[in-house]
Design a protein around this motif. Structure first.
Motif, PDB file in Angstrom:
ATOM      1  N   UNK A   1     -14.540  47.072  99.542  1.00  0.00           N
ATOM      2  CA  UNK A   1     -13.811  48.158  98.726  1.00  0.00           C
ATOM      3  C   UNK A   1     -14.194  48.083  97.363  1.00  0.00           C
ATOM      4  N   UNK A   2     -14.488  49.246  96.781  1.00  0.00           N
ATOM      5  CA  UNK A   2     -14.417  49.209  95.151  1.00  0.00           C
ATOM      6  C   UNK A   2     -13.177  49.310  94.610  1.00  0.00           C
ATOM      7  N   UNK A   3     -12.572  48.292  93.799  1.00  0.00           N
ATOM      8  CA  UNK A   3     -11.572  48.221  93.114  1.00  0.00           C
ATOM      9  C   UNK A   3     -11.361  48.779  91.698  1.00  0.00           C
ATOM     10  N   UNK A   4     -12.577  48.518  91.198  1.00  0.00           N
ATOM     11  CA  UNK A   4     -12.591  49.067  89.525  1.00  0.00           C
ATOM     12  C   UNK A   4     -14.062  49.462  89.250  1.00  0.00           C
ATOM     13  N   UNK A   5     -14.154  50.473  88.465  1.00  0.00           N
ATOM     14  CA  UNK A   5     -15.520  50.909  87.706  1.00  0.00           C
ATOM     15  C   UNK A   5     -15.441  51.390  86.534  1.00  0.00           C
ATOM     16  N   UNK A   6     -16.087  50.596  85.707  1.00  0.00           N
ATOM     17  CA  UNK A   6     -16.156  51.073  84.298  1.00  0.00           C
ATOM     18  C   UNK A   6     -17.606  50.944  84.127  1.00  0.00           C
ATOM     19  N   UNK A   7     -18.105  51.580  82.763  1.00  0.00           N
ATOM     20  CA  UNK A   7     -19.453  51.531  82.631  1.00  0.00           C
ATOM     21  C   UNK A   7     -19.815  50.292  82.222  1.00  0.00           C
TER      22      UNK A   7
ATOM     23  N   UNK B   1     -23.208  48.326  92.439  1.00  0.00           N
ATOM     24  CA  UNK B   1     -22.423  49.064  91.766  1.00  0.00           C
ATOM     25  C   UNK B   1     -22.173  49.190  90.403  1.00  0.00           C
ATOM     26  N   UNK B   2     -22.219  48.032  89.693  1.00  0.00           N
ATOM     27  CA  UNK B   2     -22.029  47.972  88.354  1.00  0.00           C
ATOM     28  C   UNK B   2     -23.485  48.605  87.721  1.00  0.00           C
ATOM     29  N   UNK B   3     -24.785  48.414  88.138  1.00  0.00           N
ATOM     30  CA  UNK B   3     -25.724  49.255  87.628  1.00  0.00           C
ATOM     31  C   UNK B   3     -25.580  50.670  87.828  1.00  0.00           C
ATOM     32  N   UNK B   4     -25.107  51.120  88.963  1.00  0.00           N
ATOM     33  CA  UNK B   4     -24.902  52.635  89.246  1.00  0.00           C
ATOM     34  C   UNK B   4     -23.897  53.153  88.090  1.00  0.00           C
ATOM     35  N   UNK B   5     -23.119  52.527  87.641  1.00  0.00           N
ATOM     36  CA  UNK B   5     -22.240  53.096  86.409  1.00  0.00           C
ATOM     37  C   UNK B   5     -22.807  53.462  85.137  1.00  0.00           C
ATOM     38  N   UNK B   6     -24.112  52.961  85.128  1.00  0.00           N
ATOM     39  CA  UNK B   6     -24.949  53.018  84.293  1.00  0.00           C
ATOM     40  C   UNK B   6     -26.135  54.329  84.264  1.00  0.00           C
ATOM     41  N   UNK B   7     -25.878  54.902  85.268  1.00  0.00           N
ATOM     42  CA  UNK B   7     -27.010  56.073  85.881  1.00  0.00           C
ATOM     43  C   UNK B   7     -26.183  57.337  86.193  1.00  0.00           C
ATOM     44  N   UNK B   8     -27.101  58.364  86.831  1.00  0.00           N
ATOM     45  CA  UNK B   8     -26.393  59.364  87.133  1.00  0.00           C
ATOM     46  C   UNK B   8     -26.287  59.536  88.792  1.00  0.00           C
ATOM     47  N   UNK B   9     -25.456  60.402  89.042  1.00  0.00           N
ATOM     48  CA  UNK B   9     -25.398  60.278  90.678  1.00  0.00           C
ATOM     49  C   UNK B   9     -26.604  60.633  91.601  1.00  0.00           C
TER      50      UNK B   9
END
Length: 145
Positions: free
Chosen positions: A26-32, A69-77
């Motif tokens: 489960x993802x708890x937190x996402x930030x750039x 998940x961390x890398x994906x916060x830097x990308x587009x959907x």
């Protein structure tokens, strides 16, 4: 890049990747550039019943998923991320309890991303269970290949 990708990343990881659902990630937190992911404890995740301790593969799964998940916060959907390489250092046994991991992007280029990841128990957040450095392939939506 705006925050529009974050709900997409959460939904994709929770609903589109059956393995994540199976182990309960489960993802708890996402930030750039960062992500925090939880692996709930289940008896099936025990790797050493004599110690007892979590299985190293379960820990590595958590680390790898967190890095992606961390890398994906830097990308587009519509961009895609896949693991190229991950090196895991196991520093202490994982207790039979919930485990968290935090990933921090070190660099994202056009085709590769590098992430440092740390696993710990929320009951002992200062004790690192394992660390990883991971490299991810990035396939951009507009990449012709």
């Amino acid at each position: 890049m705006d925050d529009a990708i974050y709900p997409y990343v959460r939904k994709f990881f929770a609903e589109e990747i059956p393995f994540n659902r199976y182990v309960g990630l489960e993802i708890l937190k996402l930030e750039k550039g960062t992500a925090t992911v939880k692996l709930p404890f289940r008896p099936e995740l025990v790797g050493d019943p004599f110690r007892p301790a979590l299985h190293g593969g379960a820990i590595a799964t958590l680390l790898d998923t967190t890095g992606g998940a961390a890398v994906w916060t830097e990308l587009t959907p519509t961009d895609r991320v896949s693991t190229v390489d991950i090196r895991v250092d196991y520093l202490r046994p994982g207790r039979l309890e919930e485990l968290h991991a935090e990933g921090c992007v070190r660099r994202v280029g056009n085709r590769m991303g590098v992430v440092a990841i740390r696993a710990y128990h929320p009951s002992h957040p200062d004790e690192t269970i394992a660390e990883a450095m991971a490299v991810y392939n990035i396939r951009r939506e507009n990449d012709a290949r």
